[in-house]
Scaffold this motif. Structure first.
Motif, mmCIF file in Angstrom:
data_model
loop_
_atom_site.group_PDB
_atom_site.id
_atom_site.type_symbol
_atom_site.label_atom_id
_atom_site.label_comp_id
_atom_site.label_asym_id
_atom_site.label_seq_id
_atom_site.Cartn_x
_atom_site.Cartn_y
_atom_site.Cartn_z
ATOM 1 N N HIS A 40 12.921 10.879 -26.415
ATOM 2 C CA HIS A 40 12.922 9.918 -27.525
ATOM 3 C C HIS A 40 14.333 9.647 -28.060
ATOM 4 C CE1 HIS A 40 12.781 13.715 -29.803
ATOM 5 N NE2 HIS A 40 13.363 13.029 -30.776
ATOM 6 N N ARG A 41 15.321 10.413 -27.624
ATOM 7 C CA ARG A 41 16.701 10.232 -28.092
ATOM 8 C C ARG A 41 17.574 9.403 -27.133
ATOM 9 N NH1 ARG A 41 18.418 14.039 -32.229
ATOM 10 N NH2 ARG A 41 16.634 15.300 -32.773
ATOM 11 N N ILE A 42 17.028 8.993 -25.999
ATOM 12 C CA ILE A 42 17.840 8.233 -25.058
ATOM 13 C C ILE A 42 17.562 6.739 -25.183
ATOM 14 C CG2 ILE A 42 18.095 10.135 -23.438
ATOM 15 C CD1 ILE A 42 15.986 8.915 -21.687
ATOM 16 N N LEU A 43 18.518 5.936 -24.739
ATOM 17 C CA LEU A 43 18.367 4.473 -24.789
ATOM 18 C C LEU A 43 17.207 4.023 -23.906
ATOM 19 C CD1 LEU A 43 22.132 3.502 -24.393
ATOM 20 C CD2 LEU A 43 20.777 3.412 -26.492
ATOM 21 N N ASP A 44 16.567 2.924 -24.297
ATOM 22 C CA ASP A 44 15.429 2.415 -23.537
ATOM 23 C C ASP A 44 15.779 2.110 -22.081
ATOM 24 O OD1 ASP A 44 13.690 2.655 -25.657
ATOM 25 O OD2 ASP A 44 13.880 0.562 -26.292
ATOM 26 N N VAL A 45 16.985 1.610 -21.819
ATOM 27 C CA VAL A 45 17.354 1.274 -20.438
ATOM 28 C C VAL A 45 17.515 2.518 -19.564
ATOM 29 C CG1 VAL A 45 18.455 -0.923 -21.010
ATOM 30 C CG2 VAL A 45 19.835 1.145 -20.925
ATOM 31 N N ILE A 46 17.684 3.671 -20.171
ATOM 32 C CA ILE A 46 17.835 4.926 -19.430
ATOM 33 C C ILE A 46 16.498 5.641 -19.255
ATOM 34 C CG2 ILE A 46 19.058 7.160 -19.366
ATOM 35 C CD1 ILE A 46 20.974 4.812 -19.228
ATOM 36 N N LYS A 47 15.523 5.333 -20.085
ATOM 37 C CA LYS A 47 14.238 6.039 -20.061
ATOM 38 C C LYS A 47 13.548 6.040 -18.694
ATOM 39 C CE LYS A 47 13.297 6.146 -24.926
ATOM 40 N NZ LYS A 47 12.481 5.748 -26.054
ATOM 41 N N PRO A 48 13.623 4.958 -17.891
ATOM 42 C CA PRO A 48 12.978 5.029 -16.568
ATOM 43 C C PRO A 48 13.541 6.139 -15.669
ATOM 44 C CG PRO A 48 13.431 2.761 -17.142
ATOM 45 C CD PRO A 48 14.110 3.615 -18.176
ATOM 46 N N TYR A 49 14.761 6.570 -15.936
ATOM 47 C CA TYR A 49 15.373 7.623 -15.134
ATOM 48 C C TYR A 49 14.952 9.018 -15.596
ATOM 49 C CZ TYR A 49 18.446 3.953 -13.371
ATOM 50 O OH TYR A 49 18.933 2.815 -12.787
ATOM 51 N N TRP A 50 14.340 9.110 -16.765
ATOM 52 C CA TRP A 50 13.944 10.402 -17.333
ATOM 53 C C TRP A 50 13.095 11.209 -16.351
ATOM 54 C CZ3 TRP A 50 14.799 13.761 -21.117
ATOM 55 C CH2 TRP A 50 13.821 14.703 -21.413
ATOM 56 N N THR A 51 12.103 10.564 -15.758
ATOM 57 C CA THR A 51 11.225 11.286 -14.836
ATOM 58 C C THR A 51 11.918 11.625 -13.519
ATOM 59 O OG1 THR A 51 10.307 9.215 -14.005
ATOM 60 C CG2 THR A 51 9.104 10.294 -15.789
ATOM 61 N N LEU A 52 13.027 10.959 -13.229
ATOM 62 C CA LEU A 52 13.768 11.201 -11.988
ATOM 63 C C LEU A 52 14.900 12.208 -12.178
ATOM 64 C CD1 LEU A 52 14.238 7.443 -10.962
ATOM 65 C CD2 LEU A 52 12.338 8.963 -10.374
ATOM 66 N N ARG A 53 15.142 12.641 -13.408
ATOM 67 C CA ARG A 53 16.344 13.410 -13.740
ATOM 68 C C ARG A 53 16.531 14.654 -12.891
ATOM 69 N NH1 ARG A 53 12.474 14.579 -17.226
ATOM 70 N NH2 ARG A 53 12.276 16.672 -18.122
ATOM 71 N N GLY A 54 15.470 15.276 -12.459
ATOM 72 C CA GLY A 54 15.583 16.472 -11.633
ATOM 73 C C GLY A 54 16.093 16.195 -10.228
ATOM 74 N N SER A 55 16.022 14.944 -9.799
ATOM 75 C CA SER A 55 16.472 14.566 -8.459
ATOM 76 C C SER A 55 17.784 13.790 -8.472
ATOM 77 C CB SER A 55 15.395 13.719 -7.776
ATOM 78 O OG SER A 55 14.211 14.462 -7.622
ATOM 79 N N LEU A 56 18.341 13.562 -9.654
ATOM 80 C CA LEU A 56 19.616 12.847 -9.755
ATOM 81 C C LEU A 56 20.762 13.850 -9.657
ATOM 82 C CD1 LEU A 56 18.631 10.493 -12.690
ATOM 83 C CD2 LEU A 56 19.136 9.758 -10.354
ATOM 84 N N THR A 57 21.716 13.548 -8.793
ATOM 85 C CA THR A 57 22.886 14.416 -8.622
ATOM 86 C C THR A 57 24.139 13.559 -8.539
ATOM 87 O OG1 THR A 57 22.721 14.396 -6.212
ATOM 88 C CG2 THR A 57 21.575 16.183 -7.362
ATOM 89 N N ILE A 58 25.262 14.215 -8.664
ATOM 90 C CA ILE A 58 26.552 13.557 -8.476
ATOM 91 C C ILE A 58 27.240 14.267 -7.316
ATOM 92 C CG2 ILE A 58 28.773 12.977 -9.518
ATOM 93 C CD1 ILE A 58 27.301 13.216 -12.260
ATOM 94 N N GLN A 59 27.497 13.529 -6.270
ATOM 95 C CA GLN A 59 28.160 14.070 -5.087
ATOM 96 C C GLN A 59 29.439 13.279 -4.849
ATOM 97 O OE1 GLN A 59 26.997 16.721 -3.283
ATOM 98 N NE2 GLN A 59 25.303 16.880 -4.740
ATOM 99 N N GLU A 60 30.572 13.943 -4.879
ATOM 100 C CA GLU A 60 31.866 13.292 -4.672
ATOM 101 C C GLU A 60 32.037 12.093 -5.603
ATOM 102 O OE1 GLU A 60 32.738 12.723 -0.453
ATOM 103 O OE2 GLU A 60 31.354 14.354 -0.010
#
Length: 106
Positions: A40-60
């Motif tokens: 509930h604290r994140i911007l609406d445009v970012i909310k669709p990524y909430w459920t994906l957050r465990g699979s999001l990584t930063i590589q290089e």
């Protein structure tokens, strides 16, 4: 990891630069590095990524969903146009892109 992606070094660098300047990607990268707040604290445009957050990584320095590039807004239309040119049906399009790209289209 990024050497395995089906893109030239130049294109990967373009995605990297575009993700860094894209407000959505930049915020997701910050959350990924420093922790995600409550939904509930994140911007609406970012909310669709909430459920994906465990699979999001930063590589290089590149934001990935699993082994796929998260396509920044500046490249979404171009990317979808390339996917759809030579369209062989929805299943064929999604099979080909599932390996390398995630274009958020909501």
């Amino acid at each position: 990891m990024t050497k395995c992606l089906p893109a030239t070094q130049g294109k990967l660098q373009s995605y990297h630069s575009s993700q860094a300047s894209d407000p959505e990607c930049a915020q997701i990268m910050k959350y990924n590095q420093f922790g995600w707040p409550e939904k509930h604290r994140i911007l609406d445009v970012i909310k669709p990524y909430w459920t994906l957050r465990g699979s999001l990584t930063i590589q290089e320095g590149l934001l990935l969903f699993g082994s796929r590039i998260v396509v920044p807004r500046a490249y979404r239309k171009e990317t979808l146009d390339k996917i759809h040119s030579g369209h062989f049906g929805i299943q064929r399009c999604t099979e080909g892109t599932a390996v390398s790209l995630v274009a958020r289209c909501f």
